[in-house]
Design a protein around this motif. Structure first.
Motif, PDB file in Angstrom:
ATOM      1  N   THR A 143      -8.309  -7.711   2.309  1.00 33.19           N
ATOM      2  CA  THR A 143      -8.502  -6.283   2.539  1.00 33.19           C
ATOM      3  C   THR A 143      -9.983  -5.933   2.468  1.00 33.19           C
ATOM      4  N   PHE A 144     -10.489  -5.272   3.518  1.00 26.58           N
ATOM      5  CA  PHE A 144     -11.913  -4.951   3.629  1.00 26.58           C
ATOM      6  C   PHE A 144     -12.061  -3.458   3.891  1.00 26.58           C
ATOM      7  N   GLU A 157      -6.774  -6.867   6.616  1.00 30.39           N
ATOM      8  CA  GLU A 157      -6.544  -5.428   6.700  1.00 30.39           C
ATOM      9  C   GLU A 157      -7.914  -4.757   6.673  1.00 30.39           C
ATOM     10  N   ILE A 158      -8.230  -4.022   7.725  1.00 31.27           N
ATOM     11  CA  ILE A 158      -9.521  -3.341   7.836  1.00 31.27           C
ATOM     12  C   ILE A 158      -9.311  -1.855   7.607  1.00 31.27           C
ATOM     13  N   LEU A 159     -10.021  -1.316   6.617  1.00 30.52           N
ATOM     14  CA  LEU A 159      -9.901   0.085   6.229  1.00 30.52           C
ATOM     15  C   LEU A 159     -11.236   0.775   6.483  1.00 30.52           C
ATOM     16  N   THR A 160     -11.218   1.910   7.170  1.00 30.60           N
ATOM     17  CA  THR A 160     -12.458   2.665   7.337  1.00 30.60           C
ATOM     18  C   THR A 160     -12.186   4.158   7.149  1.00 30.60           C
ATOM     19  N   LYS A 161     -13.250   4.966   7.261  1.00 32.40           N
ATOM     20  CA  LYS A 161     -13.154   6.383   6.902  1.00 32.40           C
ATOM     21  C   LYS A 161     -13.965   7.242   7.862  1.00 32.40           C
ATOM     22  N   VAL A 162     -13.624   8.541   7.861  1.00 31.59           N
ATOM     23  CA  VAL A 162     -14.318   9.523   8.691  1.00 31.59           C
ATOM     24  C   VAL A 162     -14.520  10.802   7.890  1.00 31.59           C
ATOM     25  N   ASP A 201      -9.431  -3.552  18.099  1.00 34.42           N
ATOM     26  CA  ASP A 201      -8.692  -2.545  18.855  1.00 34.42           C
ATOM     27  C   ASP A 201      -8.040  -1.502  17.956  1.00 34.42           C
ATOM     28  N   TYR A 202      -7.948  -1.810  16.674  1.00 38.20           N
ATOM     29  CA  TYR A 202      -7.282  -0.892  15.747  1.00 38.20           C
ATOM     30  C   TYR A 202      -7.785  -1.142  14.331  1.00 38.20           C
ATOM     31  N   VAL A 203      -7.625  -0.150  13.467  1.00 36.74           N
ATOM     32  CA  VAL A 203      -7.837  -0.345  12.032  1.00 36.74           C
ATOM     33  C   VAL A 203      -6.477  -0.235  11.351  1.00 36.74           C
ATOM     34  N   ASP A 204      -6.356  -0.871  10.229  1.00 38.55           N
ATOM     35  CA  ASP A 204      -5.077  -0.833   9.517  1.00 38.55           C
ATOM     36  C   ASP A 204      -4.885   0.471   8.756  1.00 38.55           C
ATOM     37  N   LEU A 205      -5.985   1.060   8.309  1.00 41.35           N
ATOM     38  CA  LEU A 205      -5.912   2.335   7.588  1.00 41.35           C
ATOM     39  C   LEU A 205      -7.119   3.180   7.961  1.00 41.35           C
ATOM     40  N   TYR A 206      -6.863   4.428   8.366  1.00 40.54           N
ATOM     41  CA  TYR A 206      -7.929   5.374   8.693  1.00 40.54           C
ATOM     42  C   TYR A 206      -7.874   6.494   7.666  1.00 40.54           C
ATOM     43  N   LEU A 239       0.859  -1.183   0.000  1.00 39.54           N
ATOM     44  CA  LEU A 239       0.000   0.000   0.000  1.00 39.54           C
ATOM     45  C   LEU A 239       0.893   1.228   0.000  1.00 39.54           C
ATOM     46  N   GLY A 240       1.018   1.852  -1.173  1.00 41.80           N
ATOM     47  CA  GLY A 240       1.919   2.987  -1.306  1.00 41.80           C
ATOM     48  C   GLY A 240       3.336   2.577  -0.946  1.00 41.80           C
ATOM     49  N   ARG A 241       4.030   3.456  -0.227  1.00 41.47           N
ATOM     50  CA  ARG A 241       5.406   3.132   0.169  1.00 41.47           C
ATOM     51  C   ARG A 241       5.459   2.477   1.540  1.00 41.47           C
ATOM     52  N   SER A 242       4.294   2.132   2.078  1.00 42.85           N
ATOM     53  CA  SER A 242       4.287   1.444   3.370  1.00 42.85           C
ATOM     54  C   SER A 242       4.795   0.023   3.206  1.00 42.85           C
ATOM     55  N   GLY A 243       4.997  -0.644   4.329  1.00 44.77           N
ATOM     56  CA  GLY A 243       5.405  -2.036   4.288  1.00 44.77           C
ATOM     57  C   GLY A 243       4.250  -2.999   4.316  1.00 44.77           C
ATOM     58  N   MET A 244       3.011  -2.491   4.361  1.00 42.99           N
ATOM     59  CA  MET A 244       1.838  -3.355   4.484  1.00 42.99           C
ATOM     60  C   MET A 244       1.331  -3.809   3.117  1.00 42.99           C
ATOM     61  N   TYR A 245       1.092  -5.107   2.997  1.00 44.57           N
ATOM     62  CA  TYR A 245       0.489  -5.662   1.792  1.00 44.57           C
ATOM     63  C   TYR A 245      -1.034  -5.580   1.877  1.00 44.57           C
ATOM     64  N   VAL A 246      -1.658  -5.369   0.734  1.00 43.82           N
ATOM     65  CA  VAL A 246      -3.112  -5.468   0.597  1.00 43.82           C
ATOM     66  C   VAL A 246      -3.402  -6.386  -0.585  1.00 43.82           C
ATOM     67  N   SER A 247      -4.551  -7.008  -0.579  1.00 40.64           N
ATOM     68  CA  SER A 247      -4.914  -7.870  -1.704  1.00 40.64           C
ATOM     69  C   SER A 247      -5.284  -6.995  -2.907  1.00 40.64           C
TER      70      SER A 247
END
Length: 332
Positions: free
Chosen positions: A47-48, A76-81, A113-118, A6-14
């Motif tokens: 990835t959700f 990987e759980i992604l949500t928005k605000v 307890d956390y989301v992977d991407l906010y 995901l971008g230049r991060s170290g996290m993989y997404v499907s």
């Protein structure tokens, strides 16, 4: 399934992500939503993507329920605000008050307890960007989100946010724009800037709300039960794609898809994934079998000659104007 950083991060997404806008908590019941989520997991989708405002917070709750019992570290759980989640004057936007309160509500509904991407769902023209980015930084440092991203921001807004993120020692790793064969407004400016900044695209509407599956025919009504008949937002969001000129042109892609042994929708998803700045394409589904078909697009390589033919066919109905990114905004 294939996976990308995901971008230049170290996290993989499907490469294919499952999103529940307009479906969970709205079009389909929780048990069907759970079946779709587990079909996604079976297909290798990890990835959700959701948002607190989807179905008035019910979509997050449905996803949290569907993922109960799934090993948290395996997804990987992604949500928005940003969009309203209640009647109060502070139940919206990107103020520190709303962001901090919103993340707590999202975590409660998602049962994590956390989301992977906010992600900032839109740009807030009524709140200083410095206040927004500081709130995001505090959430990351508190371990309630691993990374931050934005959705439908202009190129100048993305650059400003990336600069502030760097000052705050956090990483802005993603942008979530609408992007598909027909809607290419991010290509001239946003994608080049994001490549420079190390920001990956999380693409929504890669099938143009289902139009690029070919199921909508010119001169005919929308199929019963399709998104174009949904009164809870689906019908309105699809209006731009349902003209006979667009539908007729899309039908001309069928022989091309058949020539490479693909369904039209699978071809459209594979097309999006040919862009190296795209980290994942978010698809929605109201039936488990739709997930299985969408997953076939992962890992496909389309020849340049085929991409050229697609462009030649669709050119009369492609939107490329970078100013149209603003049309997705909610200005005061």
């Amino acid at each position: 399934m294939e996976y990308r950083k995901l971008g230049r991060s170290g996290m993989y997404v499907s490469e294919i992500a499952y999103g529940n806008w307009l479906t969970h908590g709205s079009q389909i019941e929780d048990d069907t939503a759970a079946q779709c989520v587990h079909a996604a997991l079976d297909a290798g989708i990890s990835t959700f993507d959701t948002a607190d405002a989807y179905a008035e917070t019910r979509a997050e709750a449905a996803l949290g329920l569907a993922l109960s019992g799934v090993r948290r570290e395996s997804v990987e759980i992604l949500t928005k605000v940003y969009f309203p989640t209640g009647p109060g004057k502070n139940d919206r936007g990107l103020s520190r008050k709303h962001i901090i309160e919103a993340i707590h509500g999202s975590l409660r509904r998602l049962k994590t307890d956390y989301v992977d991407l906010y992600q900032a769902h839109r740009f807030d023209y009524e709140t200083p960007l410095e206040e927004t980015m500081q709130a995001f930084a505090d959430i990351v440092r508190a371990g309630k989100a691993h990374y931050i991203g934005v959705s439908e921001w202009t190129v100048d807004e993305i650059r400003s946010a990336a600069a502030l993120a760097k000052e705050l020692n956090i990483e802005l790793v993603s942008n979530q724009p609408q992007y598909n064969m027909l809607w290419r407004v991010v290509e001239p400016e946003i994608i080049p800037a994001c490549e420079e900044l190390g920001i990956g695209q999380i693409v929504w509407s890669p099938l143009a709300q289902g139009v690029l599956t070919g199921k909508y025919s010119p001169g005919k009504g929308a199929p019963s039960g399709s998104r174009a008949t949904d009164q809870n937002g689906g019908k309105d969001t699809m209006a731009r794609w349902l003209g006979d000129d667009v539908l007729t042109t899309v039908q001309r892609l069928r022989p091309l898809a058949a020539s490479v042994g693909l369904q039209l929708g699978t071809l459209a998803l594979a097309w999006v994934l040919q862009n190296p700045n795209v980290s994942t394409a978010v698809v929605g589904a109201s039936k488990p079998e739709q997930i299985k078909e969408n997953a076939k697009a992962a890992g496909l390589t389309l020849e340049n000659a085929l991409l050229k033919e697609i462009d030649e066919i669709l050119e009369p109905v492609i939107e490329r104007d970078p100013r149209k990114v603003d049309s997705c905004h909610s200005r005061p």
